[in-house]
Motif scaffolding. Structure first.
Motif, mmCIF file in Angstrom:
data_model
loop_
_atom_site.group_PDB
_atom_site.id
_atom_site.type_symbol
_atom_site.label_atom_id
_atom_site.label_comp_id
_atom_site.label_asym_id
_atom_site.label_seq_id
_atom_site.Cartn_x
_atom_site.Cartn_y
_atom_site.Cartn_z
ATOM 1 N N PRO A 32 0.671 -1.191 -0.229
ATOM 2 C CA PRO A 32 0.092 -0.064 -0.059
ATOM 3 C C PRO A 32 0.731 1.670 0.005
ATOM 4 N N SER A 33 0.432 2.002 -0.845
ATOM 5 C CA SER A 33 1.382 3.544 -0.844
ATOM 6 C C SER A 33 1.337 3.820 0.674
ATOM 7 N N ARG A 34 2.757 5.267 0.293
ATOM 8 C CA ARG A 34 2.728 6.138 1.667
ATOM 9 C C ARG A 34 1.650 7.023 1.831
ATOM 10 N N GLY A 35 1.516 7.065 1.027
ATOM 11 C CA GLY A 35 0.480 8.482 0.529
ATOM 12 C C GLY A 35 1.328 9.655 0.041
ATOM 13 N N ASP A 36 0.460 10.749 -0.618
ATOM 14 C CA ASP A 36 0.768 11.923 -1.682
ATOM 15 C C ASP A 36 1.943 12.837 -0.312
ATOM 16 N N ASP A 37 1.757 12.850 0.766
ATOM 17 C CA ASP A 37 2.380 13.566 1.629
ATOM 18 C C ASP A 37 3.787 13.498 2.228
ATOM 19 N N TYR A 38 4.337 11.773 1.613
ATOM 20 C CA TYR A 38 5.242 11.209 2.193
ATOM 21 C C TYR A 38 5.861 11.828 1.247
ATOM 22 N N TYR A 39 5.516 12.010 -0.288
ATOM 23 C CA TYR A 39 7.032 11.889 -1.268
ATOM 24 C C TYR A 39 6.888 13.871 -1.896
ATOM 25 N N SER A 40 6.705 14.552 0.077
ATOM 26 C CA SER A 40 7.180 16.238 -0.332
ATOM 27 C C SER A 40 8.069 16.091 0.582
ATOM 28 N N PHE A 41 9.490 17.408 0.119
ATOM 29 C CA PHE A 41 10.632 16.936 0.797
ATOM 30 C C PHE A 41 10.402 17.465 2.114
ATOM 31 N N GLU A 42 9.508 18.375 2.442
ATOM 32 C CA GLU A 42 9.317 18.869 4.345
ATOM 33 C C GLU A 42 8.356 17.759 5.180
ATOM 34 N N THR A 43 7.870 17.346 4.398
ATOM 35 C CA THR A 43 7.086 16.274 5.271
ATOM 36 C C THR A 43 7.952 14.645 5.280
ATOM 37 N N PHE A 44 8.943 14.615 4.801
ATOM 38 C CA PHE A 44 10.153 14.052 4.406
ATOM 39 C C PHE A 44 10.956 13.533 5.250
ATOM 40 N N ILE A 45 11.333 15.274 5.505
ATOM 41 C CA ILE A 45 12.416 15.258 6.320
ATOM 42 C C ILE A 45 11.580 15.737 8.092
ATOM 43 N N ARG A 46 10.790 15.415 8.317
ATOM 44 C CA ARG A 46 10.210 15.812 9.637
ATOM 45 C C ARG A 46 9.969 14.310 9.603
ATOM 46 N N ARG A 47 9.410 13.390 9.123
ATOM 47 C CA ARG A 47 9.420 11.847 9.521
ATOM 48 C C ARG A 47 10.484 11.563 9.674
ATOM 49 N N HIS A 48 11.344 11.836 8.926
ATOM 50 C CA HIS A 48 12.695 11.130 8.590
ATOM 51 C C HIS A 48 13.673 11.708 10.223
ATOM 52 N N HIS A 49 12.767 12.995 11.083
ATOM 53 C CA HIS A 49 13.634 13.188 12.239
ATOM 54 C C HIS A 49 12.897 11.927 13.167
ATOM 55 N N GLU A 50 11.576 11.338 12.455
ATOM 56 C CA GLU A 50 10.892 11.392 13.743
ATOM 57 C C GLU A 50 11.040 9.385 14.303
ATOM 58 N N LEU A 51 11.826 9.280 12.730
ATOM 59 C CA LEU A 51 12.300 7.759 12.537
ATOM 60 C C LEU A 51 13.512 7.947 13.949
ATOM 61 N N LEU A 52 14.521 8.733 13.327
ATOM 62 C CA LEU A 52 15.859 8.826 14.219
ATOM 63 C C LEU A 52 15.701 8.701 15.523
ATOM 64 N N LYS A 53 14.245 9.642 15.860
ATOM 65 C CA LYS A 53 14.520 10.111 17.365
ATOM 66 C C LYS A 53 13.716 8.172 17.751
ATOM 67 N N GLU A 54 12.637 7.545 16.715
ATOM 68 C CA GLU A 54 12.824 6.403 17.514
ATOM 69 C C GLU A 54 13.777 5.443 17.025
ATOM 70 N N GLN A 55 14.579 5.135 16.587
ATOM 71 C CA GLN A 55 15.804 4.991 17.087
ATOM 72 C C GLN A 55 16.552 5.006 17.898
ATOM 73 N N LYS A 56 16.919 6.316 18.253
ATOM 74 C CA LYS A 56 17.769 6.673 19.365
ATOM 75 C C LYS A 56 17.199 6.339 20.704
#
Length: 170
Positions: A32-56
């Protein structure tokens, strides 16, 4: 092709966004698609930071699969770690499919110092390549879900897998 696994870092954002964007059409054929929002660089960066927090915080581990030139060829993740159980997810870019990369990456991951006793996997009933990767690495199919859904004009379900680490390194 020689590959390596590298934990996700802040500096990976642009290269990862490029990889995800270039392969969107391919990934959405099987999952299933991650949605159009995921492919906006601004949204992607926000999610990237969330993943890094989860990992930490030790809740998830996000790995980039890279070739010997350092290019991202895929991803493999252990997510939602709780009570020594985690879920696995992986994806290999369209250009690199059929070269054993998914199998190699999962094999490498399972040889790392895992802090889990079990790993759950799930894939769509049409994603035979992922099913083979899981099975070749010791995952056992435990069930096919009851819930049907339509994706790309095809009715499918999720197939669920389980892997057990008999000698966990906790």
């Amino acid at each position: 092709m020689e590959i390596s696994l590298n934990l996700l870092q802040e500096v990976d954002a642009e290269a990862l966004f490029k990889f995800e964007s270039e392969n969107r059409w391919f990934f959405e054929k099987m999952v299933p698609s991650r949605g159009d929002d995921y492919y906006s660089f601004e949204t992607f960066i926000r999610r990237h930071h969330e993943l890094l927090k989860e990992q930490k915080n030790g809740l998830s581990y996000f790995y980039l699969i890279t070739n010997d030139a350092g290019e991202i060829v895929g991803r493999i993740n252990l997510v939602d770690k709780k009570d020594n159980i985690a879920d696995i997810g992986f994806r290999v870019g369209a250009t690199y499919v059929g070269k054993g990369i998914g199998n190699q990456a999962l094999n490498l991951l399972l040889k790392t110092d895992l802090s889990v006793k079990q790993i759950r996997g799930k894939t769509t009933t049409v994603n035979h390549a992922s099913q083979k990767v899981l099975e070749r690495n010791g995952f056992k199919q435990v069930r096919v879900g009851d819930e049907e859904f339509e994706m790309n004009g095809e009715i499918m379900k999720f197939t669920h897998y389980l892997w057990g680490n008999e000698n966990p390194r906790l």
